[in-house]
Scaffold this active site. Sequence first.
Site, PDB file in Angstrom:
ATOM      1  N   HIS A 290      41.568  38.221  45.375  1.00  0.00           N
ATOM      2  CA  HIS A 290      41.194  38.834  46.648  1.00  0.00           C
ATOM      3  C   HIS A 290      41.127  40.341  46.488  1.00  0.00           C
ATOM      4  CE1 HIS A 290      42.325  40.487  50.746  1.00  0.00           C
ATOM      5  NE2 HIS A 290      41.190  39.871  50.964  1.00  0.00           N
ATOM      6  N   SER A 291      40.023  40.947  46.947  1.00  0.00           N
ATOM      7  CA  SER A 291      39.866  42.399  46.963  1.00  0.00           C
ATOM      8  C   SER A 291      40.036  42.956  45.541  1.00  0.00           C
ATOM      9  CB  SER A 291      40.867  43.010  47.942  1.00  0.00           C
ATOM     10  OG  SER A 291      40.608  44.378  48.154  1.00  0.00           O
ATOM     11  N   LEU A 292      40.959  43.884  45.343  1.00  0.00           N
ATOM     12  CA  LEU A 292      41.164  44.470  44.014  1.00  0.00           C
ATOM     13  C   LEU A 292      41.610  43.424  43.000  1.00  0.00           C
ATOM     14  CD1 LEU A 292      41.259  47.024  42.241  1.00  0.00           C
ATOM     15  CD2 LEU A 292      43.610  47.378  43.018  1.00  0.00           C
TER      16      LEU A 292
ATOM     17  N   SER B 230      40.408  40.544  42.598  1.00  0.00           N
ATOM     18  CA  SER B 230      39.222  39.933  41.993  1.00  0.00           C
ATOM     19  C   SER B 230      38.646  40.819  40.900  1.00  0.00           C
ATOM     20  CB  SER B 230      38.166  39.674  43.073  1.00  0.00           C
ATOM     21  OG  SER B 230      37.712  40.899  43.650  1.00  0.00           O
TER      22      SER B 230
END
Length: 624
Positions: free
Chosen positions: A326-328, A330
Amino acid sequence: MNVVEPYEPIQHHWFYNQQVDSKDSWQPFSREDSQRLEDAYSRVGKNEKDEVVATDGRRYDVRLRERKRYSVYWEQKPAEVRRCSWFHKGSKDMNYTPYSEELCNLLEDAYMIAMTLEEWKTNLELPTGETVILHNPKLMMQYPSSCKEFPPSPNERTQPRTLKRGIENIPLEIPEGEPEIVDHLVFMVHGIGPACDIRLRGIVQCGDMFDLNEFRNASDSLIKSHFRQSEDSCIIGRVEYLPVNWHKVLHGETTGVDKEIERITLPSISRLRQFSNDTVLDLFFYNSATYCQTIVDTVASEINRLHSLFLQRHPHFTGHVSLVGHSLGSLILFDLLTNQDTDADGTPHEVCTTFVIDFEKDLKDIGIPLGPRKKMMNCVKKWKVIPEILYSPVFIGAHGRNGKVCSLPNNSIFILQVSIDYPQLAFHPQAFFAMGSPIGMFLTVRGLKRIDPNYSFPTCKSFYNIFHPFDPVAYRIEPMILSPDMDLPPMLIPHHKGRKRMHLELKEGLTRVSSDLLGSLRMVWQSISQVPAPALAEGAISSMTPTDEAEVSPMEQEERNFTKVGTLNRGRRIDFVLQETPIESFNEYLFAIQSHLCYWESVDTALLVLREIYGNIPARNTNL
């Protein structure tokens, strides 16, 4: 004559204490776990050795003598465990609370005597000072210590509490239990900051602290609703989700970075600055060579540790493993997967030296003397000349000397930077799911404009970029693979009940009707304004044009024009967009932050993950 019901021993059920907003919340174990605990309880009295029982899909261990519940995969404060049979609830309480085991035994003895002797309305003084009155088997009350007579006066400030015997007499939903067989293991990596959702809970809370947490609960429910036939036939079991927490290590005492940041933080707007230090700074840390190495090492080592521990607790596991970021998180997984070795002997990829040679020529051209030039070259050779993202072939558009693309062997493009030694994962993932991901933005900022259509991860063959349409952090991947003249909308993720949301269908229908109406009006106007047929020269082309084709929805356009999108996802689509809810469609700015944190509770996202995991097993659509 009234028939006297014989006394029947109580059936105990096991509970554990869970802190919610600094308050005690007693949650029941599943029926299967409670029965295992009860069986072990009967053995503990005979053996001096403590019994350890695995519960909650083997994610927790219960030590019966200690009456404690310990987490297995992550750090968490042990929770108290009780063997319960009696419960109480105040007039303002939402749920029943179990008594301690000592009070349960005391109440059960009083109840047994009352049932056997048929003597009711007797007072029972509890060690805590309260008084319990057993009026009849259906009505039992607990009064505060200040109440010495029955009934209490109307002006009593503290209301009596209702007592219930046995879990069958209280409104409580008890899960049956999780299947023993695990088909697939999924590691979930969080983004910036310690919070993962709009309620500011951490990855452990979103992923595993609650018995029926959102994502796992959604996955289990979808297996029962969309894969019921396969589940009933024991073809599939369940999917295990384990959280990967890297934020705690980065901001822990090992690095000491929080203390250094605190020294230079201004004292004004302290809460906002603290929030910024805990969240936004993670982005800068990842762009730092020093802390980037700490982050990737932490993520990879934690994944490998959890994987090894999982195999120890599930020795018969033969399934595959997938990754969710998720977000960073990923982006961290993207960089890790890009730098995995595919050689059987684990030898690193060959490093190209062409760029180093060009760098030495540049130093000579600008007049650097030989001595300093040799020192600089020796320093450069100690670095690793690695790709910013190790593709082969990779991107088109990274600029080198004089703004030109630096062409290296195999048409790869390398960027000189301080090396990050990317660790290797202990397995080859089946799929990688990026949720609310800024991967596309980071690759563009790094100077990499296009992804070669023939590139795929060395060890992972499937990649999904999932995002909410209002997510301010999410970026697309497909435009970096396709040619610039192609405008392919993202793939719309179907609703888990088998259709589009009603407001989207209505919006699409109105768009289609308006397009048809405009096309009809345009044709009528052209019919009126065109030159009469006899006045046209022979062979001239009439000014009337065919009716413009009505606009079609992205789903219809995708069905009509299927396009192979590179090999990152084996030629399949990569970008998948969720459907916004009706309330979100009213103001996209108002729900922007929430949309970035919605994935942990998204049933549609969980269904997309399950469809990839269970591949060839057909899923049944549930209509509204």
